[in-house]
Design a protein around this motif. Structure first.
Motif, PDB file in Angstrom:
ATOM      1  N   HIS A   1     -48.199  18.863 -16.874  1.00 41.65           N
ATOM      2  CA  HIS A   1     -48.573  18.773 -18.299  1.00 41.65           C
ATOM      3  C   HIS A   1     -50.050  19.103 -18.533  1.00 41.65           C
ATOM      4  CE1 HIS A   1     -49.924  14.639 -17.443  1.00 41.65           C
ATOM      5  NE2 HIS A   1     -50.551  14.670 -18.595  1.00 41.65           N
ATOM      6  N   TYR A   2     -50.866  19.097 -17.479  1.00 41.65           N
ATOM      7  CA  TYR A   2     -52.259  19.497 -17.652  1.00 41.65           C
ATOM      8  C   TYR A   2     -52.358  20.979 -18.028  1.00 41.65           C
ATOM      9  CZ  TYR A   2     -54.722  15.219 -16.611  1.00 41.65           C
ATOM     10  OH  TYR A   2     -55.238  13.961 -16.703  1.00 41.65           O
ATOM     11  N   LEU A   3     -51.404  21.764 -17.560  1.00 42.42           N
ATOM     12  CA  LEU A   3     -51.415  23.193 -17.906  1.00 42.42           C
ATOM     13  C   LEU A   3     -51.022  23.414 -19.366  1.00 42.42           C
ATOM     14  CD1 LEU A   3     -49.856  24.915 -14.764  1.00 42.42           C
ATOM     15  CD2 LEU A   3     -52.233  24.939 -15.510  1.00 42.42           C
ATOM     16  N   GLY A   4     -50.504  22.355 -19.993  1.00 43.50           N
ATOM     17  CA  GLY A   4     -50.152  22.462 -21.411  1.00 43.50           C
ATOM     18  C   GLY A   4     -51.303  22.045 -22.301  1.00 43.50           C
ATOM     19  N   LYS A   5     -52.384  21.524 -21.706  1.00 40.07           N
ATOM     20  CA  LYS A   5     -53.498  21.049 -22.540  1.00 40.07           C
ATOM     21  C   LYS A   5     -54.283  22.252 -23.073  1.00 40.07           C
ATOM     22  CE  LYS A   5     -53.795  16.644 -20.189  1.00 40.07           C
ATOM     23  NZ  LYS A   5     -53.989  15.418 -20.938  1.00 40.07           N
ATOM     24  N   PRO A   6     -54.583  22.219 -24.387  1.00 39.48           N
ATOM     25  CA  PRO A   6     -55.205  23.394 -25.006  1.00 39.48           C
ATOM     26  C   PRO A   6     -56.471  23.851 -24.300  1.00 39.48           C
ATOM     27  CG  PRO A   6     -54.734  21.697 -26.639  1.00 39.48           C
ATOM     28  CD  PRO A   6     -54.297  21.147 -25.331  1.00 39.48           C
TER      29      PRO A   6
ATOM     30  N   SER B   1     -60.860  10.812 -15.214  1.00 36.41           N
ATOM     31  CA  SER B   1     -60.977   9.365 -15.023  1.00 36.41           C
ATOM     32  C   SER B   1     -60.104   8.668 -16.055  1.00 36.41           C
ATOM     33  CB  SER B   1     -62.429   8.919 -15.160  1.00 36.41           C
ATOM     34  OG  SER B   1     -62.916   9.217 -16.447  1.00 36.41           O
ATOM     35  N   GLU B   2     -59.538   7.556 -15.637  1.00 33.97           N
ATOM     36  CA  GLU B   2     -58.648   6.804 -16.527  1.00 33.97           C
ATOM     37  C   GLU B   2     -59.092   5.356 -16.582  1.00 33.97           C
ATOM     38  OE1 GLU B   2     -54.362   7.967 -16.612  1.00 33.97           O
ATOM     39  OE2 GLU B   2     -54.767   8.245 -14.487  1.00 33.97           O
ATOM     40  N   THR B   3     -58.829   4.714 -17.706  1.00 32.42           N
ATOM     41  CA  THR B   3     -59.172   3.295 -17.795  1.00 32.42           C
ATOM     42  C   THR B   3     -57.969   2.427 -17.426  1.00 32.42           C
ATOM     43  OG1 THR B   3     -58.647   3.437 -20.133  1.00 32.42           O
ATOM     44  CG2 THR B   3     -60.976   3.533 -19.539  1.00 32.42           C
TER      45      THR B   3
ATOM     46  N   ARG C   1     -51.331  12.031  -4.463  1.00 32.27           N
ATOM     47  CA  ARG C   1     -50.093  12.715  -4.863  1.00 32.27           C
ATOM     48  C   ARG C   1     -49.939  12.753  -6.384  1.00 32.27           C
ATOM     49  NH1 ARG C   1     -48.357   9.696  -0.332  1.00 32.27           N
ATOM     50  NH2 ARG C   1     -47.253  10.933   1.233  1.00 32.27           N
ATOM     51  N   ASP C   2     -50.392  11.676  -7.025  1.00 31.96           N
ATOM     52  CA  ASP C   2     -50.169  11.536  -8.470  1.00 31.96           C
ATOM     53  C   ASP C   2     -51.026  12.518  -9.273  1.00 31.96           C
ATOM     54  OD1 ASP C   2     -48.988  10.095 -10.687  1.00 31.96           O
ATOM     55  OD2 ASP C   2     -50.964   9.224 -11.051  1.00 31.96           O
ATOM     56  N   MET C   3     -52.234  12.790  -8.806  1.00 29.74           N
ATOM     57  CA  MET C   3     -53.160  13.608  -9.614  1.00 29.74           C
ATOM     58  C   MET C   3     -53.758  14.796  -8.850  1.00 29.74           C
ATOM     59  SD  MET C   3     -53.489  12.118 -12.686  1.00 29.74           S
ATOM     60  CE  MET C   3     -55.012  12.767 -13.370  1.00 29.74           C
TER      61      MET C   3
HETATM   62  C1  BG6 Z   1     -49.564  11.626 -14.950  1.00 33.90           C
HETATM   63  C2  BG6 Z   1     -49.793  10.593 -13.890  1.00 33.90           C
HETATM   64  O1  BG6 Z   1     -49.081  12.816 -14.374  1.00 33.90           O
HETATM   65  O2  BG6 Z   1     -50.788  11.893 -15.619  1.00 33.90           O
HETATM   66  C3  BG6 Z   1     -50.354   9.324 -14.494  1.00 33.90           C
HETATM   67  O3  BG6 Z   1     -48.559  10.296 -13.253  1.00 33.90           O
HETATM   68  C4  BG6 Z   1     -51.596   9.633 -15.309  1.00 33.90           C
HETATM   69  O4  BG6 Z   1     -50.662   8.375 -13.487  1.00 33.90           O
HETATM   70  C5  BG6 Z   1     -51.331  10.764 -16.285  1.00 33.90           C
HETATM   71  O5  BG6 Z   1     -51.949   8.462 -16.015  1.00 33.90           O
HETATM   72  C6  BG6 Z   1     -52.607  11.198 -16.972  1.00 33.90           C
HETATM   73  O6  BG6 Z   1     -52.324  12.109 -17.980  1.00 33.90           O
HETATM   74  P1  BG6 Z   1     -53.253  12.282 -19.264  1.00 33.90           P
HETATM   75  O7  BG6 Z   1     -52.626  13.403 -20.023  1.00 33.90           O
HETATM   76  O8  BG6 Z   1     -53.247  10.973 -19.989  1.00 33.90           O
HETATM   77  O9  BG6 Z   1     -54.629  12.612 -18.752  1.00 33.90           O
END
Ligand code: BG6
Length: 488
Positions: free
Chosen positions: A180-185, A217-219, A236-238
């Motif tokens: 889904h990161y590739l879908g970000k504008p 980074s995530e909160t 693996r997740d990111m």
């Molecule tokens: C997902 C991960 O693919 O991306 C999650 O599994 C993560 O752990 C999420 O929180 C982050 O996505 P975004 O679009 O909120 O940056």
């Protein structure tokens, strides 16, 4: 766009509710999908069409980024949905599904174009693909496509096995792997920024760029995903997917044309040129971290090992930073730093490109403070681009100061990642989907790290929740004379 049937596995799940139905609805409102389209939702539980349609309608109220005043249109949209209960592993259920799909195609008089979206746990990918193949659902007189979403395997070997199984039912150009990161504008915008501006085009190389920093980074912490996350970790997740995809998009050289084929070829060159890790570089270039208790916006939060479902001895990585080298002429000598973590100070995804200092800086002699030129690409939650330059400040006796040239977009007006990606898959454009080569080569790069983490051969640094990650990650950048930009 062709009329088609959207066959959704996992139709009662969270992703469907939060992302997929709202995305389809917004496309519908914009006239981007044909009025005569059919959606067949699948799930284990029994539901009537009316119940299912009412759930879909509710998800629009709850999650759509906008709602049109046209209630008749909304009704029409929801009426396109049918439900069929199905056990993923029962071949006879797929026969029932085939009957329903064909009946709807005939009723609506639409061609046999079928898109299968697997919004289910990855362990079901193989069995569903197999059954689509064997039931005859995949024998269409139109096109067929498959959408799946990460994780694509758990390591290199399982990813290869999955791909072998999927390719028995679908060709590579029929498989749309969502990252889904590739879908970000702003990720999609990288190619335009680099290649549509001579200004950037000319300096996108090691002669002018000092380093590149990619941060996500995530909160949030582990949330209620302990079962998945504790066996996955940030690596693996990111890292294996989103972070390496952003790196490919940032570093890729100019494609011959702006087509899926050429863009993917350019991305592939980057991942192929990525210097492989060995035992030594894993120790020096990879930082593994895990959050401990800390304060987030005035509230005390528990450490990772005290989270529900996580064992007290877990060594899982909730933070990873890495220094990567792309061994080609364009990038020789330029470190790329990537880092991602949970429970960090701020939610922010951004790419910072730091340019080299001017070779002969005449202002240095005047002891004026010249800062590096930075190009900052904000990917989320705020979207924008800014360029930091040095300029004389007329309000400060003409002394040199920093100016920022900014562009920012408001989130509400921008179609969501899922909207763009589903639209692309429906029209068969695979530019912003992960090709198998990219997935395989990413796993290949990550594999030695997985093994080193598993055997606990890499120090696990603890960082307090609410911080910017472990000090070791700052040192990683400082070793080359840099700092992470925009850390507060
Ligand atoms: C997902 C991960 O693919 O991306 C999650 O599994 C993560 O752990 C999420 O929180 C982050 O996505 P975004 O679009 O909120 O940056």
């Amino acid at each position: 766009m062709d009329s088609m049937t959207f066959v959704l596995f996992g139709a009662t799940g969270d992703l469907a509710k939060r992302k997929i139905y709202p995305a389809l609805y917004n496309l519908y409102v914009d006239g981007k999908i044909p009025a005569s389209f059919s959606v067949i939702g699948l799930g284990r539980r029994e539901l009537s069409d009316a119940q299912f349609q009412s759930n879909v309608d509710q998800s629009l109220t709850d999650f759509s980024r906008r709602l049109s005043d046209d209630t008749a249109q909304r009704e029409q949209f929801v009426n396109a949905f049918r439900y069929c209960s199905l056990n993923n592993a029962h071949p006879e259920d797929y026969k029932k599904l085939l009957d329903l799909v064909t009946a709807r195609e005939e009723e609506l008089n639409i061609p046999q174009n079928r898109l299968f979206y697997l919004s289910v746990a990855p362990e079901f990918f193989d069995v569903i693909a197999l059954n689509i193949n064997e039931s005859g659902l995949g024998d269409t007189t139109g096109w067929k496509r498959l959408i799946i979403e990460k994780p694509f395997g758990h390591d290199l070997e399982s990813a290869r096995e999955l791909n072998t199984n999927l390719s028995k039912a679908f060709e590579e150009d029929e498989i749309f792997r969502i990252d889904h990161y590739l879908g970000k504008p702003m990720v999609q915008n990288l190619e335009a920024l680099k290649f549509a501006n001579p200004l950037m085009q000319g300096i996108w190389n090691n002669k002018h760029i000092a380093n590149v920093q990619i941060t996500a980074s995530e909160t949030v912490g582990v949330e209620d995903r302990a079962g998945y996350y504790d066996t996955s970790g940030a690596i693996r997740d990111m890292i294996q997917n989103h972070m390496l995809q952003m790196l490919m998009m940032t570093a890729m050289s100019e494609p011959k044309q702006v087509t899926a084929k050429d863009i993917r070829a350019s991305k592939r060159k980057v991942i192929e040129a990525l210097r492989p890790l060995d035992e030594k570089s894993i120790q020096t270039d990879i930082i593994r971290g895990q959050y401990s208790a800390g304060e987030m916006k005035g509230t005390q939060v528990p450490g990772y090992t005290s989270e529900p479902g996580i064992g007290p001895d877990s060594h899982n990585d909730t933070f990873v930073a890495a220094r990567l080298w792309i061994d080609d002429e364009q990038w020789k000598g330029v470190p790329f730093y990537i880092r991602t973590g949970k429970r960090m100070h701020e939610k922010s995804t951004r790419i910072v490109v730091q340019f080299k200092d001017a070779a002969n800086n005449p202002y240095a002699a005047n002891q004026e403070e010249i800062v590096p030129n930075l190009l900052v690409i904000n990917i989320g939650p705020d979207e924008g681009v800014s360029l930091q330059l040095n300029s004389k400040n007329p309000f400060n006796d003409g002394k040199i100061g920093t100016i920022n040239m900014n562009f920012s977009a408001s989130q509400k007006d921008v179609p969501e990642a899922y909207e763009r990606l589903i639209f692309d898959a429906l029209r068969g454009d695979s530019t912003f989907f992960a090709h198998w080569n990219e997935v395989e080569l990413s796993w290949q790069w990550v594999q030695p790290v997985l093994e080193a983490f598993e055997a606990n051969r890499v120090t696990l640094h603890h960082y307090p929740a609410g911080s910017n990650g472990p000090e070791a990650s700052d040192n990683l950048v400082a070793e080359n004379g840099f700092t992470w930009w925009l850390d507060e």
